[in-house]
Each structure stands twice: as C-alpha cells, then as structure tokens.
Scaffold this motif. Structure first.
Motif, PDB file in Angstrom:
ATOM      1  N   HIS A 232     -17.772  31.313  34.112  1.00  0.00           N
ATOM      2  CA  HIS A 232     -18.193  30.195  34.993  1.00  0.00           C
ATOM      3  C   HIS A 232     -19.042  30.836  35.911  1.00  0.00           C
ATOM      4  N   VAL A 233     -20.253  30.536  36.065  1.00  0.00           N
ATOM      5  CA  VAL A 233     -21.357  31.101  36.902  1.00  0.00           C
ATOM      6  C   VAL A 233     -21.266  30.383  38.231  1.00  0.00           C
ATOM      7  N   ILE A 234     -20.814  30.759  39.265  1.00  0.00           N
ATOM      8  CA  ILE A 234     -20.811  30.144  40.691  1.00  0.00           C
ATOM      9  C   ILE A 234     -21.964  30.764  41.542  1.00  0.00           C
ATOM     10  N   SER A 235     -22.009  30.020  42.615  1.00  0.00           N
ATOM     11  CA  SER A 235     -23.118  30.797  43.527  1.00  0.00           C
ATOM     12  C   SER A 235     -22.994  31.914  43.863  1.00  0.00           C
ATOM     13  N   GLY A 236     -23.709  32.999  43.903  1.00  0.00           N
ATOM     14  CA  GLY A 236     -23.706  34.182  44.486  1.00  0.00           C
ATOM     15  C   GLY A 236     -22.560  35.303  43.861  1.00  0.00           C
ATOM     16  N   SER A 237     -22.305  34.924  42.375  1.00  0.00           N
ATOM     17  CA  SER A 237     -21.254  35.440  41.434  1.00  0.00           C
ATOM     18  C   SER A 237     -22.021  36.951  40.895  1.00  0.00           C
ATOM     19  N   GLU A 238     -21.146  37.805  40.860  1.00  0.00           N
ATOM     20  CA  GLU A 238     -21.240  39.086  40.473  1.00  0.00           C
ATOM     21  C   GLU A 238     -19.971  39.223  39.333  1.00  0.00           C
ATOM     22  N   PHE A 239     -20.456  39.874  38.208  1.00  0.00           N
ATOM     23  CA  PHE A 239     -19.772  39.910  37.158  1.00  0.00           C
ATOM     24  C   PHE A 239     -19.392  41.224  36.759  1.00  0.00           C
ATOM     25  N   GLY A 240     -19.962  42.242  37.346  1.00  0.00           N
ATOM     26  CA  GLY A 240     -19.313  43.658  37.089  1.00  0.00           C
ATOM     27  C   GLY A 240     -19.663  44.690  36.106  1.00  0.00           C
ATOM     28  N   TRP A 241     -20.944  44.227  35.500  1.00  0.00           N
ATOM     29  CA  TRP A 241     -21.529  44.937  34.322  1.00  0.00           C
ATOM     30  C   TRP A 241     -22.019  46.250  35.069  1.00  0.00           C
TER      31      TRP A 241
ATOM     32  N   ARG B  72     -29.002  34.179  46.252  1.00  0.00           N
ATOM     33  CA  ARG B  72     -27.718  33.618  46.716  1.00  0.00           C
ATOM     34  C   ARG B  72     -26.730  34.771  46.636  1.00  0.00           C
ATOM     35  N   VAL B  73     -27.096  35.649  45.726  1.00  0.00           N
ATOM     36  CA  VAL B  73     -26.236  37.008  45.482  1.00  0.00           C
ATOM     37  C   VAL B  73     -26.902  37.944  46.662  1.00  0.00           C
ATOM     38  N   PRO B  74     -25.799  38.309  47.781  1.00  0.00           N
ATOM     39  CA  PRO B  74     -26.012  39.350  48.445  1.00  0.00           C
ATOM     40  C   PRO B  74     -26.732  40.596  48.021  1.00  0.00           C
ATOM     41  N   GLU B  75     -27.999  41.021  48.545  1.00  0.00           N
ATOM     42  CA  GLU B  75     -28.761  42.109  47.985  1.00  0.00           C
ATOM     43  C   GLU B  75     -28.229  43.150  48.405  1.00  0.00           C
TER      44      GLU B  75
ATOM     45  N   LEU C 268     -32.509  33.619  43.054  1.00  0.00           N
ATOM     46  CA  LEU C 268     -31.466  34.453  42.462  1.00  0.00           C
ATOM     47  C   LEU C 268     -29.946  34.009  42.484  1.00  0.00           C
ATOM     48  N   ILE C 269     -29.481  33.560  41.410  1.00  0.00           N
ATOM     49  CA  ILE C 269     -28.039  33.168  41.332  1.00  0.00           C
ATOM     50  C   ILE C 269     -26.774  33.660  41.003  1.00  0.00           C
ATOM     51  N   ALA C 270     -26.857  34.645  39.912  1.00  0.00           N
ATOM     52  CA  ALA C 270     -25.833  35.458  39.790  1.00  0.00           C
ATOM     53  C   ALA C 270     -26.474  36.636  38.990  1.00  0.00           C
ATOM     54  N   THR C 271     -25.295  37.664  39.083  1.00  0.00           N
ATOM     55  CA  THR C 271     -25.785  39.198  38.543  1.00  0.00           C
ATOM     56  C   THR C 271     -24.587  39.751  37.875  1.00  0.00           C
ATOM     57  N   GLY C 272     -24.740  41.031  37.391  1.00  0.00           N
ATOM     58  CA  GLY C 272     -23.748  41.729  36.772  1.00  0.00           C
ATOM     59  C   GLY C 272     -23.237  41.484  35.081  1.00  0.00           C
ATOM     60  N   PHE C 273     -24.130  40.782  34.624  1.00  0.00           N
ATOM     61  CA  PHE C 273     -23.838  40.502  33.229  1.00  0.00           C
ATOM     62  C   PHE C 273     -24.490  41.867  32.359  1.00  0.00           C
ATOM     63  N   ARG C 274     -23.807  41.449  31.088  1.00  0.00           N
ATOM     64  CA  ARG C 274     -24.643  42.620  30.175  1.00  0.00           C
ATOM     65  C   ARG C 274     -25.728  41.996  29.187  1.00  0.00           C
ATOM     66  N   ASN C 275     -25.280  40.993  28.611  1.00  0.00           N
ATOM     67  CA  ASN C 275     -26.609  40.112  27.726  1.00  0.00           C
ATOM     68  C   ASN C 275     -26.235  38.952  27.551  1.00  0.00           C
ATOM     69  N   PRO C 276     -26.219  38.103  28.238  1.00  0.00           N
ATOM     70  CA  PRO C 276     -25.924  36.726  27.807  1.00  0.00           C
ATOM     71  C   PRO C 276     -27.247  35.978  27.180  1.00  0.00           C
ATOM     72  N   TYR C 277     -27.163  35.453  26.239  1.00  0.00           N
ATOM     73  CA  TYR C 277     -28.420  34.723  25.656  1.00  0.00           C
ATOM     74  C   TYR C 277     -28.728  33.481  26.047  1.00  0.00           C
ATOM     75  N   ASP C 278     -27.847  32.643  26.517  1.00  0.00           N
ATOM     76  CA  ASP C 278     -27.861  30.954  26.738  1.00  0.00           C
ATOM     77  C   ASP C 278     -26.973  30.906  27.925  1.00  0.00           C
ATOM     78  N   ILE C 279     -27.276  29.719  28.423  1.00  0.00           N
ATOM     79  CA  ILE C 279     -26.660  28.932  29.456  1.00  0.00           C
ATOM     80  C   ILE C 279     -26.440  27.543  29.280  1.00  0.00           C
ATOM     81  N   ALA C 280     -25.485  27.014  29.794  1.00  0.00           N
ATOM     82  CA  ALA C 280     -25.150  25.537  29.615  1.00  0.00           C
ATOM     83  C   ALA C 280     -24.448  24.892  30.731  1.00  0.00           C
TER      84      ALA C 280
END
Length: 861
Positions: free
Chosen positions: A289-298, A204-207, A247-259
């Motif tokens: 908030h993890v939306i479809s195809g999102s990038e968070f810039g790490w 979902r994240v453009p590659e 693949l739903i989302a990228t650009g994280f540093r180190n998330p341990y959990d999701i909900a």
C-alpha cells in the motif's frame, strides 16, 4: 483443502532429502505404464513443440472461461510486454524488442495492426490527454517516458516526444503508467536500476535516504546490483507534459505496475530477490500500500530492511516467490462481486494470475489472495479490464512465445449474492486523518495551514495506534526544520511518540543533536513497551549511532543497562535486533549468548541472521567459541537456498577467517578445512521405521483432549522434520510452502493428518506442479519458474530451489497437471504416536507456547 506440509522426512539429513525429492526427471520407459493414460487425455502440443499455451489448459474458478484471442507471431509481432485500451476500445500492445500493435476486436475476432511509427520496448502504456504515453525500457531505443500523438487525424501516431529521459535497458527499468484519482496527472513506477528523474520539483519522500545498517551490510554474493544504493525503485507523478515531477515513494526492488482502488489509494506488487531465498534478508513478492512519502526498505545484498522497521512501511499482503508484472483492479469487469473488487496481479515466472482480496486495516489495508488463473508455462506480462467487461492479458517477455487471452464470466451474475465489503466509518475517518497529515508532506511555503499547526498535528499523531498514521506523522516532521519540533517530540509523554521523534531527528538532524536524542531514549522505560515498540526503540538508537555519531562510554553503559537481561526474549524479530545492538555495544557475554541463539534456533533464517551479526563481534571470543562458530558453517553446507545462498555464507565466514592470526588458523585447521561436498556427506542414521501410518490410525490420538501435549517435543519434531525448510511458523521458516502459522484455525486435526499422510489427495493450485513429456522420452515434473526464448527452467526440488532443469519447449510433446504432490509421502512413518500427537498439537497452536492447547486444563473423562 490445501496440502499443509512440504517438509522433509523426520530424522533424515537434508542432503538425503534433496536426493529423494529431486527424483523428478523420470524416463518415460520407466513410468510409461503409470503416466500414459493421463497424458493421453491432455492437450497435445503443436508440431513445433509446446507452442502457445492452449486455453483449455487453464485452471480458473467455476463460471469463468479463458479464450486465446491471438497467437502472437514471433517473427513479425515479437513478444508482448504491455497493454492499454485506447479511447475506441481497441487494445494497444508493445513488443519488448519491436514495435507497437493495435488489436481491434469489434468484428468478433482479433485484427492486429502494427502501428506506423518507429518504437521499441515500452513496458508501460497509457492512453490519456489525447496521446499515447509509452515508458520505454530497452537497450536499442532511448529510455524513459514518451508522448505519441496523432497530429493529422489519420488514426496513426506520427509525432513522438521524449518528455522524461531515464536510464534503462535492464529489466528493472521504467515501467507502468496510470492516471491519478482526479485524472489530472500521470503516475509512473520504475525499478531499482532506474535513476531518479532530473528536475524533481518536489519530493514527498524526505530526501535523506541512506543505507542505515548498524553492523554494515554485504553485497550480493554474485555481485548483482552491488553498486545500486538507496533510494531504489520509485513511484512519482507528473503533469501531462512531463513537468512538475513529484516523488511519491521509494525503496522498491522492481514493481512492474501500479493500481488505484476506489478510495484512490495506490498499490503496487513488488519483486523479491530469488537469489536470497533461505536467508533472513529474503523478502517475498508482496503487495504494498503506497502511502505518501513512504519508504519500503530495498537495499542491495544483505541490506534489505525487515518489514518491522518503523522507517519502512512494509507490506499489506505477502505473496511468496515469483516475478511481478501487470496488476489491475477488477472494477468494471462483469464478474461476481468478489472478483470485481479484487486486485488481479500477475506472476510471470510461476505462471499465475492471483486475485488479492484487500480488507481495511485501520487507515491502511491487509488481505488474502487466491490463484485465479494458472497454466504452465504462463509468462503473464500485463492485463487490463476492457469496457466489454472481460479481463484481457498478454503472455510473453524475454523472447518467449506470446499470446493474447480473454477471461469472461459465463455464469449467472444474477445469482451472485456476494455483498461488497462495506467501507467502515472508523476506517474512513482514519484514512481522512492520514490524508490530512499527508497534506503536510510539502515544503513550508506550500502548506495550507501554518507551520505551527502542521507540527502540532504531526506530533499529536506520532504515537497513534495506527501504523500508517504514525508513519505519515513522522514524515510530516521530517519535512520541517528539526529546530521547530525537536524539543516537543523529545519531551513527548508517549514513549512511542518519543521513539519516532528520535527516528525523525536522527534522519534529519545534525551531530549536535546526538546527546539530546540519546537522553530522550534513556528516559523511556522499556518494560512499559510492547515487543514492536522495543524494536522501534532499538532502531531509533541504531539510527542515532549511524547518523548523528557513535555513543560515548557513558552513553554505551546506559544503553547496556537498558537492554540488560532482555536477550533472548522469545520474540524472533525482537531477538534479532537485540543481538545486533548487543554486538554493536560490545555487551559483556554478547558473543557467547548470540552464538548460543544461533545454535539453538530451529529456523535457518534466524541462524544466518545471528551468524551475520557475529561476524562483527569483538567481545569474549574464546577458541572454543570460534570453533563452534566456524563449525556451524560446515554444518550449513547441506542447507539449501537461492543462487547466492552459498556465496553469502562463504562471505560471512571469510570476514572471521581473515581476522584470524596464523596461530589461530593453525589451531582451527580442522574446522577451517574445506568440508566434503554435499554429495559426499553421509545421510546419517535414519530414524527407525515405526509404522506406515494411516489417517484413521491417528485421528483419536491427535484429537485426545485428555492428553496434555508437549510443546518442546512438538517444536522439536517440526524442526527435525525440516518443515522450516519450506514452511513458515510465525516469523521463522521458509516460503516455498504454505505458511502454517494460522493452519490450526482453518483445519481440523483430521484435516492436518490427511495433508501430511496423503499429500497428493488435494493439491493447492498455488503449490501444484506440471509434467512435461518430451520427445526424448523424459517426463519432467516441477514448476516453471523462469524462461527465455524457447527454454523453460523447471524447479524440480523444492528443498533445492536453485537447482533447475532446462526444458526446450519445442521438444515438449504433451503437458499435464501433476497428480503427485511435491511433498514426499511417509513423513510420519518414523514417528511414534506420542511424537505425532505433539507435532499436530504444535501445528494447531501455530507454534505458540501460550496457546490454549498447552495452557487450558485438560479434559477429564
């Protein structure tokens, strides 16, 4: 009321303040008379030292009770890092370096059984589809996702399948697992040292991810993750057998959990990089908030994208320094509604469980948080809501003492009059629109509408007022060939839609698209844009130059005309981007103007941003400007930050020094010489003592509506007092103390005076500290921020967060909550009445020169 300020004394140098604030390790012989009474009342530790943190040392809201269910035996049960609930209501835990354990509480006490299967290091557990899924992140066991099943019905897992191999072994590896909202798939999260799974069926994240820095970036000064590039940490989903990875989302540093919340929206709690504290690229731990195809810039080192970039989705709630571990919504807990609907998040390093209260913000969310449970030390690793209505959590990790706890509500639930926040019709409609657009985040052959209709829906929402919808629309375009939508977006009537169309084209187009992209940007009137839209414009132009090709001379001149006269705008985030673009374009006078901004900014972070940009400046350098620039690095030797802070400054300076000729180096020898160490720098003449002010002395002065406060003087007092070191005002300042931007809307002038003059009167849980009495007769006061095995690392000086005191937990004989704030007393004693009145007015105005405090006519007597 929270203590508002943790700043340094006005008129005192940072080095002197560091020495004053750092006097946190006190010999018991000196302070015995002051501390003995309070320490006697605290809970004694075990004979072996601190032991597991006692339940009665927790602070929780009224009506809640904490119970220690099981003290984990380090020699046989290890240190637990993950939890899940099995179909029979039993808990399953995994030791970071050992096996799996099942905890049955049906008898009223915890009966712990080690499962009869060889297994190590699962940092994510999930019982689903008749199996136990375990995501391994260990050096001594093959990493990745495993499926364990009981094939013979003996209530033991006897079959294990390695269904998704992944690299791991670092703490930034494969982590938690949950079910999708429909219960048909598994969602998995992993940190930034984890490579993407092989055989991704769909993204979902453009590659097209890349580093995307107009002036380049620098790796971490200590070498951490220097070779880890985009896409960083990721979230993906998969079928129960491990196939069909999406693949739903990228650009994280180190998330341990999701909900997931009740609306099926996905959230995570991402990590900061604590070594970056004090720099402009530091990003606090945050709820995404993890939306479809999102990038968070790490990105590594200095390269982390600011949250305001249009191609990074940013955060829903910024939390602050910490080490994120387990998270869970309180759904199903027998708690008051306020907490049943909260997102509980764990901070391993500072020893907190926070309750995050999310609220709708268009099709996305914002919110606030409070500390729900805290103790010291409390390395929380994971937490679950059990069918019995209680919250269970484990502490442990890195070989630390582990334990299993339960939090129950023992108050009267029938008396709870809290009404859950209503799901508004507007927010629901906006989410539905976003979901319709997100359904387009697939390949053309998987669309449920025609390609033409998909493009039309995306283009129609590129300029939507809702940021999440704009983001989803751009991602939908990036999944299509630019040839199908380029002309339409580059000729859009909305300036914002055109800008985001250029962003999409820069990310997915070819060099042949460069001229069209630049022409589209040239057609936009910047005067008609908001500050945020101007930032988007600058980012779009930067991406064109990075990805499609540098500007020609005529393009450069045209863009210079566009931004001429805008810098400085007075908007910190916009000024940062204007400085980058001006230096990239080699704008006449840009070196001098950016250097002036660096010298005049009261924010340490902004000063470093401009210094970082100036390392790439080639225009207009004079010997005087170089001297001023290099002298700034010497002045910054007294500044404080994370472990990499000083190294970053040295590396930025080195770029300039290496480019100097031998003649220039000789001419600038005095500023190039190694400055005296911080310890040798003179404190400088302190401001003269005025008075030991009391609250009642000043209430009338700071509340006088007939007096017109001076904004510039208030701002100067805030900066001179080093408040920026710990506090944020707007987009500027530190993160170790409370954000003061909205303080004026929450606290009266008297409240502010109480917090400044009497900082220890009320200490917020979030900024409190602990006193550790050791068997050697020392009292160490501070906040536990890290630990390994038996060693606690305690931050004793908030002005120098990288200076830590090591405490052996086996040598701790007593602990207590500190009754003394880490904020020093006497902050106002060197200010006169006029200066104090202007400082309080500045706080009340949230640092906004256009606030009514400054613009409304003064009251007449």
């Amino acid at each position: 009321m929270k203590s508002l300020l943790l700043s340094a004394r006005t008129g005192t140098s940072v080095s002197r303040l560091a020495r004053v604030a750092g006097r946190s390790i006190l010999r018991a012989g000196v302070v015995a008379g002051l501390l003995s009474a309070s320490l006697v009342s605290s809970t004694p530790a075990s004979a072996a030292g601190l032991g597991v943190t006692p339940a009665d040392q927790f602070k929780v809201p009224d009506g809640f009770e904490v119970e220690l269910i099981h003290e984990v035996a380090a020699d046989t049960e290890g240190s637990w890092v993950s939890l899940t609930v099995d179909p029979k209501g039993r808990l399953i835990a995994c030791d970071q370096s050992g096996g799996l354990f099942r905890i049955d509480m049906s008898s009223g006490k915890a009966e712990v059984e080690k499962l009869d299967i060889e297994f190590v290091g699962a940092q994510g557990l999930l019982c689903a589809f008749g199996s136990l899924y375990a995501n391994v992140n260990a050096r001594e066991f093959p990493c990745g996702l495993w499926r364990l099943t009981d094939t013979d019905g003996d209530d033991q897992y006897d079959k294990k399948e390695h269904i998704i191999p992944l690299n791991g072994g670092s703490e930034h590896g494969p982590h938690a697992l949950i079910l999708t909202p429909d219960g048909e798939r598994i969602i998995m999260v992993a940190g930034n040292n984890t490579n993407l799974p092989e055989n991704i069926a769909h993204s979902r994240v453009p590659e097209v991810w890349d580093e995307d820095h107009l002036l380049g970036r620098m790796p971490d000064a200590r070498g951490h993750n220097a070779n880890r590039m985009a896409p960083g940490g990721f979230i993906c989903s998969l079928k129960p057998d491990g196939s069909d990875i999406e693949l739903i989302a990228t650009g994280f540093r180190n998330p341990y959990d999701i909900a997931l919340n009740r609306q099926g929206e996905l959230f995570t709690y991402d990590a900061d990089m604590e070594w970056d504290v004090g720099t402009p690229w530091y990003r606090p731990t945050r709820i995404n908030h993890v939306i479809s195809g999102s990038e968070f810039g790490w990105r590594n080192g200095t390269g982390k994208w600011p949250a305001y970039y249009p191609d990074s989705f940013g955060s829903a709630v910024d939390i602050g320094p910490g080490s994120p571990t387990g998270i869970v919504f309180g759904y199903g807990a027998k708690f008051p509604k306020k907490y049943e609907n909260a997102l509980f998040i764990s901070d391993w390093s500072y020893g907190n469980i926070h309750a995050v209260h999310l609220s709708e913000d268009g099709s996305s969310y914002t919110g606030s948080y409070e500390t729900f449970a805290t103790a010291a030390p409390l390395p929380v690793t994971d937490l679950v809501i059990h069918p019995d209505g209680a919250l269970y959590f484990a502490i442990g990790g890195r070989g630390t003492q582990s334990g299993l706890y339960r939090i129950r509500y023992t108050g009267d639930l029938s008396a709870d009059e809290t009404k859950p926040a209503a799901v508004t019709a507007d927010a629901k409609q906006l989410r539905e629109l976003r979901h319709r657009i997100e359904a387009l985040h697939v390949d053309d052959d998987a669309l449920n509408v025609s390609v033409e209709d998909a493009i039309q829906l995306a283009i129609a929402n590129l300029g939507h007022e809702d940021r999440a919808i704009r983001f989803a629309a751009r991602i939908a375009l990036e999944h299509r060939s630019p040839a199908a939508w380029k002309d339409a977006v580059l000729n859009a009537e909305s300036g914002q839609a055109k800008i985001l169309g250029v962003v999409a084209l820069a990310r997915t187009g070819e060099a042949s698209d460069q001229v069209d992209a630049v022409n589209a940007l040239q057609s936009i009137e910047l005067e008609m844009l908001t500050a945020d839209e101007n930032i988007d414009y600058l980012r779009a132009a930067g991406l064109v130059a990075i990805r499609l090709g540098g500007f020609s001379d005529s393009q450069r001149e045209a863009l210079l005309d566009k931004i001429a006269g805008q810098f400085p705008s007075g908007v910190d985030s916009l000024d940062r981007e204007l400085a980058i673009m001006a230096i990239y374009l080699n704008a006449p006078g840009s070196t001098e103007s950016v250097l002036a901004a660096m010298q005049n900014s009261p924010s340490q972070e902004s000063q470093i941003h401009y210094a970082m940009a100036l390392r790439a400046a080639k225009e207009g350098w004079s010997q005087d400007l170089r001297r001023d620039y290099l002298a700034w690095f010497n002045e910054m030797k007294t500044a404080r930050g994370g472990m990499s802070f000083g190294g970053f400054l040295d590396n930025i300076k080195k770029v300039t020094v290496d480019a100097l000729s031998d003649e220039d180096k000789q001419s600038l020898a005095d500023v190039l010489a190694k400055p005296k160490s911080t310890a040798e720098v003179a404190a400088g003449p302190p401001r003269e003592f005025v008075k030991e002010w009391k609250v009642d002395d000043l209430v009338n002065v700071v509340s006088d509506s007939a007096r017109k406060p001076n904004f510039e003087n208030g701002k100067a007092m805030f900066a001179a007092a080093q408040c920026y070191k710990c506090h944020r005002m707007g987009l500027q300042g530190g993160i170790l103390g409370p954000d003061l931007t909205s303080a004026g809307g929450k606290f009266s002038p008297r409240d502010m005076l109480v917090s400044i003059i009497e900082p220890s009167k009320v200490i917020s849980d979030q900024y409190g500290s602990t006193q550790f009495l050791t068997e050697d007769g020392e009292v160490v006061t501070g906040r536990v921020i890290n630990m390994r095995g038996k060693e606690l690392n305690v931050m004793t000086n908030m002005l120098d967060p990288s200076s830590l005191t090591k405490v052996n937990r086996e040598g701790v004989i007593q602990t207590r909550e500190s009754q003394v704030s880490m904020m020093p007393n006497g902050l106002l004693d060197t200010l006169n009445e006029e200066e104090i009145a202007d400082l309080v007015a500045y706080l009340r105005a949230g640092g906004n020169a256009n606030h009514a405090i400054y613009t409304d006519p003064i009251a007449t007597k």
